[in-house]
Scaffold this active site. Structure first.
Site, PDB file in Angstrom:
ATOM      1  N   LYS A 200       0.988  -1.052   0.073  1.00 34.58           N
ATOM      2  CA  LYS A 200      -0.078   0.125  -0.057  1.00 34.58           C
ATOM      3  C   LYS A 200       0.766   1.388  -0.159  1.00 34.58           C
ATOM      4  O   LYS A 200       1.591   1.622   0.802  1.00 34.58           O
ATOM      5  CB  LYS A 200      -0.948  -0.217   1.226  1.00 34.58           C
ATOM      6  CG  LYS A 200      -1.929   1.243   1.604  1.00 34.58           C
ATOM      7  CD  LYS A 200      -2.747   1.115   2.477  1.00 34.58           C
ATOM      8  CE  LYS A 200      -3.658   2.298   2.889  1.00 34.58           C
ATOM      9  NZ  LYS A 200      -4.377   2.147   3.908  1.00 34.58           N
ATOM     10  N   LYS A 254      -2.450  -1.646  -3.676  1.00 32.54           N
ATOM     11  CA  LYS A 254      -3.031  -0.239  -3.873  1.00 32.54           C
ATOM     12  C   LYS A 254      -2.291   0.944  -3.749  1.00 32.54           C
ATOM     13  O   LYS A 254      -1.164   0.900  -3.166  1.00 32.54           O
ATOM     14  CB  LYS A 254      -3.794  -0.411  -2.456  1.00 32.54           C
ATOM     15  CG  LYS A 254      -4.731   0.889  -2.129  1.00 32.54           C
ATOM     16  CD  LYS A 254      -5.533   0.593  -1.002  1.00 32.54           C
ATOM     17  CE  LYS A 254      -6.001   1.857  -0.306  1.00 32.54           C
ATOM     18  NZ  LYS A 254      -6.080   1.917   1.055  1.00 32.54           N
TER      19      LYS A 254
HETATM   20  C1  PBG Z   1      -7.826   2.646   5.583  1.00 34.79           C
HETATM   21  C2  PBG Z   1      -8.008   2.831   4.072  1.00 34.79           C
HETATM   22  C3  PBG Z   1      -7.962   3.839   3.373  1.00 34.79           C
HETATM   23  C4  PBG Z   1      -8.093   3.331   1.920  1.00 34.79           C
HETATM   24  C5  PBG Z   1      -8.603   2.013   2.198  1.00 34.79           C
HETATM   25  N1  PBG Z   1      -8.415   1.751   3.766  1.00 34.79           N
HETATM   26  C6  PBG Z   1      -7.352   5.381   3.412  1.00 34.79           C
HETATM   27  C7  PBG Z   1      -5.926   5.434   3.673  1.00 34.79           C
HETATM   28  O1  PBG Z   1      -5.017   4.610   3.909  1.00 34.79           O
HETATM   29  O2  PBG Z   1      -5.715   6.781   3.759  1.00 34.79           O
HETATM   30  C8  PBG Z   1      -8.292   4.345   0.781  1.00 34.79           C
HETATM   31  C9  PBG Z   1      -9.385   3.571  -0.177  1.00 34.79           C
HETATM   32  C10 PBG Z   1      -9.631   4.593  -1.244  1.00 34.79           C
HETATM   33  O3  PBG Z   1      -9.056   5.754  -1.435  1.00 34.79           O
HETATM   34  O4  PBG Z   1     -10.794   4.407  -1.985  1.00 34.79           O
HETATM   35  N2  PBG Z   1      -6.390   2.846   6.210  1.00 34.79           N
END
Ligand code: PBG
Length: 331
Positions: A200, A254
């Site tokens: 991520k 992601k």
């Molecule tokens: C929680 C989380 C996030 C997203 C998914 N789970 C936010 C982040 O990490 O800042 C983002 C999903 C999206 O942008 O559609 N940690």
């Protein structure tokens, strides 16, 4: 190999029959997971300004939504909760009557066959908006990795008791998957799978989500736990390796669109590991906004984008367009 003029590759796309015959990458609704935002209250279907077409739903509206999508054949839903009260520990996230625990039960009541996945993280539940417990160190606040693991363990157990089908930890803490796996196993949930948000990146593509989930950090950013996109792609492989060693069943990458190289690399190195990609909020909102202006064709861009993610190697795609795609594929 013969060459032009004997060979003319345009013959392979000359008419629609030939193009259809050669189609290789197909999208299917059962590989798509729809993210849903759930909040307290009643009769609430509140539009999310930064994500046109997406809503925060109260539990009764969530039940209606599930009834509506029951027949779409989607792979499942992933739930994000917006609690009524946030605190330092994010305690709603592991309370048995927290928003997400009630949402899991609501979905299962509306459709026992709906596959329910939950995001496991603290950022939507803490008053400071960080993905872990904050402590002070040398006059600065930072996320306490190991203390966060204990909170995540409590969180997954409460999701498990509520009847979740798949847990998706997204906080990027070290040792997160191992801590979650051992807690589940100790408590008789050894059958429950974990899909790690293993890779991520720290990304501006999450911008619209923070309004949707009301989870923007009050101070600072997430650079010290989410990955830096300028680092070597091979570092992504180490993240995957570690999470697999700790017991992850599925791996997620992601964001998706700007990281197709990473998806492809991970798929090549770990061909037998089920791979998911999250087509995140910013990727969604950019296309929605351009389409609303008449600058691009929404349907064509959605198909092109999701096909690229799938072709790069993601079998599973989390996307806010899951319903639209299911509908388009059916018509
Ligand atoms: C929680 C989380 C996030 C997203 C998914 N789970 C936010 C982040 O990490 O800042 C983002 C999903 C999206 O942008 O559609 N940690």
């Amino acid at each position: 190999m013969s060459s032009f003029p004997t060979t003319r590759l345009r013959r392979l796309r000359y008419n629609s029959g030939m193009r259809r015959l050669l189609q290789k990458t197909h999208l299917r609704p059962d590989h798509l997971i729809l993210p849903l935002f759930v909040r307290s209250g009643k009769n609430i279907r509140q539009p999310i300004p930064s994500m046109p077409g997406q809503y925060q739903l109260s539990l009764d509206e969530l039940a209606k939504e599930i009834q509506q999508i029951k027949t779409y054949g989607l792979g499942g839903v992933i739930l994000f909760g917006i609690p009524e009260e946030k605190d330092e520990l994010g305690s709603d996230s592991y309370s048995d009557d927290g928003i997400i625990q009630r949402a899991i039960a609501t979905v299962k009541e509306a459709d026992p066959d709906m596959f329910v996945c939950t995001d496991v993280c603290l950022c939507e539940y803490t008053d400071h908006g960080h993905c872990g417990f904050l402590h002070e160190k040398n006059g600065r606040y930072e996320v306490d990795n190991d203390r966060t693991l204990v909170l995540l363990q409590k969180q997954v157990l409460s999701h498990a008791r509520a009847g979740v089908d798949l847990l998706a930890p997204s906080g990027m803490m070290d040792g997160m998957i191992g801590a979650i796996r051992s807690e589940l196993d100790k408590n008789n949930f050894s059958q429950l799978p974990v899909m790690s948000y293993a890779v991520k990146y720290h990304s501006a593509f999450y911008g619209p989500f923070r309004q949707a989930a009301e989870s923007a950090p009050q101070q600072g950013d997430r650079c010290s736990y989410q990955m830096d996109y300028t680092t070597a792609p091979e570092l992504a492989l180490r993240e995957v390796e570690l999470d697999l060693a700790e017991g992850a069943d599925l791996i997620m990458i992601k964001p998706a669109m700007a990281y197709l190289d990473i998806i492809s690399l991970v798929k090549q190195k770990f061909p037998s590991v089920p791979l998911a990609a999250y087509n995140v909020s910013g990727e969604y909102s950019l296309i929605q906004a351009a389409a609303a202006n008449g600058w691009v064709d929404q349907k064509q861009l959605v198909f092109e984008s999701l096909t690229a993610i799938h072709r790069a190697g993601a079998e599973i795609i989390l996307t806010y367009w899951a319903k639209e795609v299911a509908h388009w594929l059916d018509h």
